[in-house]
Design a protein around this motif. Structure first.
Motif, mmCIF file in Angstrom:
data_model
loop_
_atom_site.group_PDB
_atom_site.id
_atom_site.type_symbol
_atom_site.label_atom_id
_atom_site.label_comp_id
_atom_site.label_asym_id
_atom_site.label_seq_id
_atom_site.Cartn_x
_atom_site.Cartn_y
_atom_site.Cartn_z
ATOM 1 N N GLU A 1 0.810 -1.292 0.151
ATOM 2 C CA GLU A 1 -0.127 0.112 0.047
ATOM 3 C C GLU A 1 0.642 1.313 -0.014
ATOM 4 O O GLU A 1 0.561 2.303 -0.722
ATOM 5 C CB GLU A 1 -0.989 -0.003 1.258
ATOM 6 N N LEU A 2 1.961 1.263 0.779
ATOM 7 C CA LEU A 2 2.846 2.332 0.803
ATOM 8 C C LEU A 2 3.355 2.787 -0.698
ATOM 9 O O LEU A 2 3.730 3.722 -1.063
ATOM 10 C CB LEU A 2 4.161 2.143 1.709
ATOM 11 N N LEU A 3 3.772 1.635 -1.496
ATOM 12 C CA LEU A 3 4.443 1.665 -2.660
ATOM 13 C C LEU A 3 3.385 2.237 -3.601
ATOM 14 O O LEU A 3 3.807 2.899 -4.570
ATOM 15 C CB LEU A 3 4.991 0.240 -3.251
ATOM 16 N N ARG A 4 2.085 1.797 -3.513
ATOM 17 C CA ARG A 4 1.135 2.290 -4.368
ATOM 18 C C ARG A 4 0.855 3.698 -4.073
ATOM 19 O O ARG A 4 0.823 4.611 -5.200
ATOM 20 C CB ARG A 4 -0.201 1.468 -4.242
ATOM 21 N N LYS A 5 0.826 4.362 -2.797
ATOM 22 C CA LYS A 5 0.577 5.649 -2.644
ATOM 23 C C LYS A 5 1.843 6.387 -3.265
ATOM 24 O O LYS A 5 1.816 7.564 -3.668
ATOM 25 C CB LYS A 5 0.352 5.760 -1.265
ATOM 26 N N SER A 6 3.148 5.812 -3.102
ATOM 27 C CA SER A 6 4.191 6.704 -3.551
ATOM 28 C C SER A 6 4.291 6.645 -4.924
ATOM 29 O O SER A 6 4.550 7.794 -5.690
ATOM 30 C CB SER A 6 5.486 5.887 -3.171
ATOM 31 N N ILE A 7 3.851 5.552 -5.626
ATOM 32 C CA ILE A 7 3.791 5.743 -7.210
ATOM 33 C C ILE A 7 2.880 6.667 -7.594
ATOM 34 O O ILE A 7 3.203 7.367 -8.545
ATOM 35 C CB ILE A 7 3.629 4.200 -7.630
ATOM 36 N N SER A 8 1.762 6.693 -6.806
ATOM 37 C CA SER A 8 0.725 7.620 -7.555
ATOM 38 C C SER A 8 1.221 9.065 -7.391
ATOM 39 O O SER A 8 0.810 9.809 -8.414
ATOM 40 C CB SER A 8 -0.556 7.275 -6.585
ATOM 41 N N VAL A 9 1.921 9.309 -6.578
ATOM 42 C CA VAL A 9 2.523 10.673 -6.375
ATOM 43 C C VAL A 9 3.246 11.020 -7.564
ATOM 44 O O VAL A 9 3.472 12.049 -8.193
ATOM 45 C CB VAL A 9 3.485 10.797 -5.108
ATOM 46 N N MET A 10 4.259 9.993 -8.181
ATOM 47 C CA MET A 10 5.274 10.297 -9.253
ATOM 48 C C MET A 10 4.573 9.898 -10.660
ATOM 49 O O MET A 10 5.505 10.081 -11.321
ATOM 50 C CB MET A 10 6.560 9.240 -8.893
ATOM 51 N N GLN A 11 3.366 9.470 -10.608
ATOM 52 C CA GLN A 11 3.016 9.043 -11.869
ATOM 53 C C GLN A 11 2.815 10.164 -12.933
ATOM 54 O O GLN A 11 3.052 9.976 -14.038
ATOM 55 C CB GLN A 11 1.489 8.640 -11.727
ATOM 56 N N LEU A 12 2.413 11.471 -12.587
ATOM 57 C CA LEU A 12 2.322 12.342 -13.544
ATOM 58 C C LEU A 12 3.827 12.740 -14.056
ATOM 59 O O LEU A 12 3.891 12.824 -15.194
ATOM 60 C CB LEU A 12 1.502 13.655 -13.003
ATOM 61 N N GLU A 13 4.565 12.907 -13.108
ATOM 62 C CA GLU A 13 6.316 13.355 -13.383
ATOM 63 C C GLU A 13 6.635 12.193 -14.309
ATOM 64 O O GLU A 13 7.228 12.211 -15.606
ATOM 65 C CB GLU A 13 7.053 13.499 -12.294
ATOM 66 N N ALA A 14 6.215 10.822 -14.071
ATOM 67 C CA ALA A 14 6.786 9.748 -15.139
ATOM 68 C C ALA A 14 6.134 9.811 -16.502
ATOM 69 O O ALA A 14 6.908 9.617 -17.311
ATOM 70 C CB ALA A 14 6.660 8.544 -14.283
ATOM 71 N N HIS A 15 4.862 10.247 -16.324
ATOM 72 C CA HIS A 15 4.151 10.286 -17.855
ATOM 73 C C HIS A 15 4.828 11.414 -18.747
ATOM 74 O O HIS A 15 4.896 11.072 -19.674
ATOM 75 C CB HIS A 15 2.801 10.236 -17.571
ATOM 76 N N MET A 16 5.386 12.479 -17.976
ATOM 77 C CA MET A 16 5.849 13.497 -18.672
ATOM 78 C C MET A 16 7.222 13.322 -19.305
ATOM 79 O O MET A 16 7.608 13.693 -20.221
ATOM 80 C CB MET A 16 5.967 14.779 -17.897
ATOM 81 N N ASN B 1 11.606 9.584 -3.218
ATOM 82 C CA ASN B 1 12.867 10.076 -3.554
ATOM 83 C C ASN B 1 13.703 9.196 -4.652
ATOM 84 O O ASN B 1 14.306 9.636 -5.523
ATOM 85 C CB ASN B 1 13.743 10.437 -2.287
ATOM 86 N N VAL B 2 13.559 7.817 -4.145
ATOM 87 C CA VAL B 2 14.179 6.941 -5.165
ATOM 88 C C VAL B 2 13.732 6.824 -6.499
ATOM 89 O O VAL B 2 14.260 6.747 -7.555
ATOM 90 C CB VAL B 2 14.313 5.593 -4.409
ATOM 91 N N ILE B 3 12.323 6.912 -6.638
ATOM 92 C CA ILE B 3 11.706 6.830 -7.803
ATOM 93 C C ILE B 3 12.168 8.032 -8.705
ATOM 94 O O ILE B 3 12.120 8.112 -9.633
ATOM 95 C CB ILE B 3 10.207 6.588 -7.423
ATOM 96 N N LYS B 4 11.799 9.259 -8.058
ATOM 97 C CA LYS B 4 12.499 10.552 -8.734
ATOM 98 C C LYS B 4 13.738 10.135 -9.138
ATOM 99 O O LYS B 4 13.946 10.759 -10.329
ATOM 100 C CB LYS B 4 12.229 11.558 -7.660
ATOM 101 N N ASN B 5 14.811 9.883 -8.630
ATOM 102 C CA ASN B 5 16.075 9.713 -8.838
ATOM 103 C C ASN B 5 15.897 8.892 -10.045
ATOM 104 O O ASN B 5 16.718 9.006 -11.077
ATOM 105 C CB ASN B 5 17.003 9.109 -7.875
ATOM 106 N N ALA B 6 15.259 7.816 -10.052
ATOM 107 C CA ALA B 6 15.295 6.915 -11.261
ATOM 108 C C ALA B 6 14.712 7.694 -12.558
ATOM 109 O O ALA B 6 15.161 7.519 -13.722
ATOM 110 C CB ALA B 6 14.408 5.627 -10.968
ATOM 111 N N ILE B 7 13.664 8.374 -12.400
ATOM 112 C CA ILE B 7 13.012 9.123 -13.268
ATOM 113 C C ILE B 7 14.253 10.226 -13.873
ATOM 114 O O ILE B 7 14.211 10.245 -15.180
ATOM 115 C CB ILE B 7 11.729 9.998 -13.079
ATOM 116 N N GLU B 8 14.836 10.876 -13.217
ATOM 117 C CA GLU B 8 15.782 11.822 -13.482
ATOM 118 C C GLU B 8 16.906 11.053 -14.319
ATOM 119 O O GLU B 8 17.622 11.725 -15.175
ATOM 120 C CB GLU B 8 16.433 12.691 -12.417
#
Length: 486
Positions: free
Chosen positions: A336-351, A380-387
């Motif tokens: 559940e924590l991972l789902r919430k974290s991913i939902s926060v970063m979905q828009l930036e990932a899509h961009m 933070n880790v997902i954001k680093n991965a996107i960048e």
């Protein structure tokens, strides 16, 4: 001038009387005919009390020896250095080495036996003591975790304890005869040789820390005590090496050092951030007022506002690192924590043309945590991965049990990757691989995970991407949580 003839009878009597060995002449009927003074001294029995007696009656506990000896003499003509024990008149036993030779007449018939007994009590005592020491040494060797080796002055290994097999994963037969430096890390060889040469010169015990190669290819941090063995001339003959694996200790020291750095950074950050934030708020407010009349200068104001925002973000990171404790722990589901974290970063990932894939939940994975802080780590880790993925791609997120008491969360990207020599620096304050990074993002994540008794590790290859593994303690689920999970 004619030499006088030798009186053989007198010569034999003198020889027998002055021999240090106990000499006995026993008739073919097993009756003792003669004993010399050394016999009397060894057994405490006078010649008057034993001559004329059957030799079997003197040592009834050894009667099984005599038939065997007689049979052996008939077969081999002599019994040499037969070791046995004999009770003395003093009440104790002595270890004796017997040599028994038959005395024959002219027809070859055995008329008597000549027995020469030598006291080997001290020799046997030393042998038994040596066996006890060896047995004790083997017992100690088999039950200590330290690895023991003996090397020559040239560094050749003459002995290696069995603990080396678990220590380095190498069979002892493949170690003995080799050169010690063959297992030492190339960067440590010169320093090790200098210490070794200094030991040969100073002839004093010294300490060495180096890295040894395990059979599986990784390096162990090892602490070795080097003790010289001297010869009669006072020169170093050999060196005893007692080595201990301190890899875990070094890792713990590094974690402690990193924690201390974070603490210092936090204190510094708190002091500076509070001093800077107040005037920054004023500057930002007045800047927004000026921004109403930016005709022809919109680009400049955009750059200034972006840099002000960046300064504010840095201050926020400092303040986060300064927080000494995390409160509000509760049992949460890792999925559940991972789902919430991913939902926060979905828009930036899509961009950035990136897809974030969360593996299908296999089981309820309970973690006792501060939900917001742990989400901060995942984001933070997902954001680093996107960048790191300038060309788009897929980020894979998975969670699974790692043993009975740990949960492992893996976030894998298809980005540019990081070279192996830079990986150990990740998570240290102010260290970053980004052009405009502050080096505080992963440092804050490390602090949060430390408060959760967790850890973070990295596996990466340049051009192939990076995998971040986060391990956290698994907790027992609350009844209400388990029910809601159902």
């Amino acid at each position: 001038m004619k030499q006088p003839e030798l009186n053989y009878a007198l010569f034999m009597e003198t020889f027998f009387n002055h021999s240090v060995d106990a000499i006995t002449i026993i008739g073919a009927d097993n009756i003792i005919q003669y004993v010399n003074p050394a016999f009397e001294a060894l057994y405490g029995l006078s010649a008057d009390t034993v001559v004329g007696k059957n030799v079997w009656t003197l040592w009834p506990e050894n009667t099984n020896d005599f038939p065997w000896m007689a049979s052996r003499i008939l077969q081999e003509k002599q019994v040499s250095e037969y070791e046995t024990r004999r009770r003395t008149a003093y009440g104790h036993c002595v270890d004796v080495s017997l040599t028994i030779s038959p005395i024959r007449d002219l027809d070859g018939n055995i008329r008597a036996y000549l027995t020469v007994g030598r006291d080997i009590t001290e020799k046997k005592r030393m042998e038994r003591a040596l066996l006890e020491v060896e047995s004790m040494f083997r017992l100690i060797e088999g039950n200590i975790s330290d690895a023991v080796a003996i090397v020559t002055r040239s560094g050749r290994i003459e002995y290696a304890s069995t603990s080396y097999e678990t220590f380095l994963g190498i069979r002892i037969t493949n170690i003995i005869g080799g050169i010690a430096v063959d297992w030492i890390h190339p960067d440590d060889i010169n320093r090790t040789k200098d210490i070794f040469i200094n030991l040969l010169h100073e002839k004093k015990r010294c300490q060495l820390e180096c890295r040894l190669k395990h059979r599986d290819g990784y390096w162990l941090d090892v602490e070795t005590a080097m003790t010289p063995i001297m010869d009669d001339n006072g020169e170093v003959r050999k060196i005893i090496l007692v080595s201990r694996d301190i890899t875990d200790r070094r890792r713990a020291e590094q974690l402690l050092l990193q924690a201390e750095k974070l603490s210092v950074v936090g204190q510094l950050g708190a002091a500076l951030a509070h001093e800077i934030r107040n005037p920054l708020t004023s500057v930002k407010g007045f800047f927004q007022l000026l921004n109403r009349d930016t005709l022809g200068k919109e680009h400049y104001f955009s750059i200034i506002f972006s840099e002000l925002q960046r300064i504010e973000d840095i201050i926020g990171d400092f303040l986060n690192s300064a927080k000494p404790q995390i409160n509000g722990f509760q049992v949460c589901d890792a999925w559940e924590l991972l789902r919430k974290s991913i939902s926060v970063m979905q828009l930036e990932a899509h961009m950035h043309n990136i897809e974030i894939r969360l593996a299908s939940a296999q089981a309820y994975l309970p973690i006792r945590c501060d939900e917001d802080k742990l989400k901060q780590v995942f984001v933070n880790v997902i954001k680093n991965a996107i960048e790191s993925m300038s060309r788009g791609g897929v980020i894979t997120v998975n969670a699974e049990l790692a043993g009975d008491d740990r949960i492992c969360i893996q976030i894998t990207d298809q980005g540019c990757g990081i070279s192996a020599d830079l990986l150990p620096q990740l998570g240290h304050p102010f260290y970053t691989t980004k052009e405009k990074g502050t080096g505080m993002g992963l440092a804050v994540c490390s602090k949060i995970l430390h408060e959760h008794k967790g850890e973070m590790s990295f596996v990466s290859s340049q051009g192939e991407g990076t995998q971040v593994s986060i391990k956290l303690p698994k907790t027992e689920p609350l009844v209400s949580d388990a029910d809601s999970a159902k």
